[in-house]
Motif scaffolding. Sequence first.
Motif, PDB file in Angstrom:
ATOM      1  N   VAL A   1       0.841  -1.193   0.000  1.00 46.29           N
ATOM      2  CA  VAL A   1       0.000   0.000   0.000  1.00 46.29           C
ATOM      3  C   VAL A   1       0.882   1.252   0.000  1.00 46.29           C
ATOM      4  N   LEU A   2       1.844   1.284   0.907  1.00 42.19           N
ATOM      5  CA  LEU A   2       2.662   2.490   1.039  1.00 42.19           C
ATOM      6  C   LEU A   2       3.594   2.683  -0.151  1.00 42.19           C
ATOM      7  N   THR A   3       4.179   1.603  -0.649  1.00 40.58           N
ATOM      8  CA  THR A   3       5.050   1.715  -1.820  1.00 40.58           C
ATOM      9  C   THR A   3       4.249   2.197  -3.022  1.00 40.58           C
ATOM     10  N   SER A   4       3.069   1.642  -3.204  1.00 40.00           N
ATOM     11  CA  SER A   4       2.214   2.069  -4.321  1.00 40.00           C
ATOM     12  C   SER A   4       1.791   3.524  -4.169  1.00 40.00           C
ATOM     13  N   LEU A   5       1.436   3.907  -2.955  1.00 39.15           N
ATOM     14  CA  LEU A   5       1.023   5.282  -2.689  1.00 39.15           C
ATOM     15  C   LEU A   5       2.143   6.248  -3.053  1.00 39.15           C
ATOM     16  N   GLN A   6       3.346   5.956  -2.570  1.00 29.48           N
ATOM     17  CA  GLN A   6       4.478   6.840  -2.863  1.00 29.48           C
ATOM     18  C   GLN A   6       4.874   6.801  -4.333  1.00 29.48           C
ATOM     19  N   SER A   7       4.767   5.631  -4.946  1.00 30.46           N
ATOM     20  CA  SER A   7       5.149   5.491  -6.355  1.00 30.46           C
ATOM     21  C   SER A   7       4.217   6.241  -7.291  1.00 30.46           C
ATOM     22  N   THR A   8       3.047   6.556  -6.828  1.00 27.67           N
ATOM     23  CA  THR A   8       2.127   7.363  -7.638  1.00 27.67           C
ATOM     24  C   THR A   8       2.252   8.836  -7.282  1.00 27.67           C
ATOM     25  N   ALA A   9       2.180   9.130  -6.001  1.00 28.26           N
ATOM     26  CA  ALA A   9       2.081  10.534  -5.564  1.00 28.26           C
ATOM     27  C   ALA A   9       3.339  11.347  -5.857  1.00 28.26           C
ATOM     28  N   LEU A  10       4.496  10.842  -5.480  1.00 25.65           N
ATOM     29  CA  LEU A  10       5.710  11.654  -5.634  1.00 25.65           C
ATOM     30  C   LEU A  10       6.037  11.976  -7.092  1.00 25.65           C
ATOM     31  N   PRO A  11       6.079  10.990  -7.988  1.00 23.83           N
ATOM     32  CA  PRO A  11       6.350  11.356  -9.389  1.00 23.83           C
ATOM     33  C   PRO A  11       5.280  12.278  -9.977  1.00 23.83           C
ATOM     34  N   LEU A  12       4.035  12.062  -9.586  1.00 25.73           N
ATOM     35  CA  LEU A  12       2.949  12.867 -10.130  1.00 25.73           C
ATOM     36  C   LEU A  12       3.072  14.327  -9.711  1.00 25.73           C
ATOM     37  N   VAL A  13       3.430  14.553  -8.479  1.00 29.96           N
ATOM     38  CA  VAL A  13       3.615  15.928  -8.004  1.00 29.96           C
ATOM     39  C   VAL A  13       4.733  16.604  -8.788  1.00 29.96           C
ATOM     40  N   ILE A  14       5.811  15.866  -9.028  1.00 25.07           N
ATOM     41  CA  ILE A  14       6.926  16.427  -9.792  1.00 25.07           C
ATOM     42  C   ILE A  14       6.498  16.702 -11.232  1.00 25.07           C
ATOM     43  N   GLU A  15       5.763  15.759 -11.832  1.00 28.88           N
ATOM     44  CA  GLU A  15       5.341  15.924 -13.222  1.00 28.88           C
ATOM     45  C   GLU A  15       4.353  17.071 -13.406  1.00 28.88           C
ATOM     46  N   PHE A  16       3.552  17.359 -12.395  1.00 25.56           N
ATOM     47  CA  PHE A  16       2.600  18.464 -12.482  1.00 25.56           C
ATOM     48  C   PHE A  16       3.203  19.779 -11.985  1.00 25.56           C
ATOM     49  N   SER A  17       4.446  19.759 -11.532  1.00 28.81           N
ATOM     50  CA  SER A  17       5.062  20.984 -11.018  1.00 28.81           C
ATOM     51  C   SER A  17       5.369  21.930 -12.177  1.00 28.81           C
ATOM     52  N   PHE A  18       6.180  22.933 -11.915  1.00 34.11           N
ATOM     53  CA  PHE A  18       6.429  23.970 -12.913  1.00 34.11           C
ATOM     54  C   PHE A  18       7.064  23.448 -14.200  1.00 34.11           C
ATOM     55  N   THR A  19       7.730  22.288 -14.156  1.00 33.40           N
ATOM     56  CA  THR A  19       8.342  21.750 -15.377  1.00 33.40           C
ATOM     57  C   THR A  19       7.308  21.145 -16.317  1.00 33.40           C
ATOM     58  N   ARG A  20       6.147  20.744 -15.785  1.00 34.00           N
ATOM     59  CA  ARG A  20       5.031  20.162 -16.554  1.00 34.00           C
ATOM     60  C   ARG A  20       5.499  18.980 -17.413  1.00 34.00           C
ATOM     61  N   GLU A  21       6.298  18.086 -16.795  1.00 32.81           N
ATOM     62  CA  GLU A  21       6.787  16.902 -17.498  1.00 32.81           C
ATOM     63  C   GLU A  21       5.650  16.003 -17.980  1.00 32.81           C
ATOM     64  N   ILE A  22       4.503  16.115 -17.387  1.00 37.82           N
ATOM     65  CA  ILE A  22       3.369  15.254 -17.716  1.00 37.82           C
ATOM     66  C   ILE A  22       2.825  15.544 -19.120  1.00 37.82           C
ATOM     67  N   GLU A  23       3.113  16.709 -19.648  1.00 42.18           N
ATOM     68  CA  GLU A  23       2.493  17.113 -20.906  1.00 42.18           C
ATOM     69  C   GLU A  23       2.817  16.188 -22.069  1.00 42.18           C
ATOM     70  N   ASP A  24       4.025  15.605 -22.113  1.00 38.47           N
ATOM     71  CA  ASP A  24       4.331  14.702 -23.219  1.00 38.47           C
ATOM     72  C   ASP A  24       3.501  13.424 -23.140  1.00 38.47           C
ATOM     73  N   ARG A  25       3.186  12.967 -21.931  1.00 38.34           N
ATOM     74  CA  ARG A  25       2.332  11.783 -21.776  1.00 38.34           C
ATOM     75  C   ARG A  25       0.881  12.101 -22.129  1.00 38.34           C
ATOM     76  N   LEU A  26       0.487  13.325 -21.852  1.00 32.56           N
ATOM     77  CA  LEU A  26      -0.889  13.722 -22.150  1.00 32.56           C
ATOM     78  C   LEU A  26      -1.135  13.868 -23.654  1.00 32.56           C
ATOM     79  N   LEU A  27      -0.073  13.946 -24.422  1.00 37.02           N
ATOM     80  CA  LEU A  27      -0.207  14.042 -25.871  1.00 37.02           C
ATOM     81  C   LEU A  27      -0.341  12.674 -26.532  1.00 37.02           C
TER      82      LEU A  27
END
Length: 189
Positions: A1-27
């Motif tokens: 539970v905890l590994t999965s929680l961290q494996s989703t939340a931490l990268p997601l916060v970074i990807e949605f931060s000012f760098t917006r790394e998530i945008e290439d996946r959203l395309l």
Amino acid sequence: VLTSLQSTALPLVIEFSFTREIEDRLLAPLPTSMVAVEKIVFAALRGVLAGVVMFPIGWVVLGSLNFEVQPLELAAFLVLGALTGSCLGLVLGTLVPPNRISVMFALVLTPLLFTGAAMYPWAALDSLRWFQIVTLFNPLTYMSEGIRAALIPNVVPHMNAAVAATALTVAMILAGALGIRGFLRRALD
């Protein structure tokens, strides 16, 4: 539970931060909600792997216990717990601003562990009925009890496995729906 929680939340916060790394996946040529589902599945796979790695370590450390492993039940709870944890991570990763994620983990993980029945059987809280009720709001309680039922069913008292599986499934569905909704909101900003 905890590994999965961290494996989703931490990268997601970074990807949605000012760098917006998530945008290439959203395309990618698929619905945006499927990107969120991919995040859930990938983190759940990491969570299952963490559980598989920890299982032999626990076996060695707790070698004096009389294990009566129920393999299908164990696998079901590993998968359910990992999926629930990654859905909860999606909720945290989309709700919490990047500059507050470390504070949020401190505020979430400690109570999650403390009330998750990981260190004690849920039935042992009979004398603290109010706390026993509080622990029922924590999905980790159901994961812990389900794993306990799958590994040492006749050694330590545990919650009914069907009840634990149902509660984990409900938590996974609710957190998944809320997380995907938050992901869509953040992705479309």
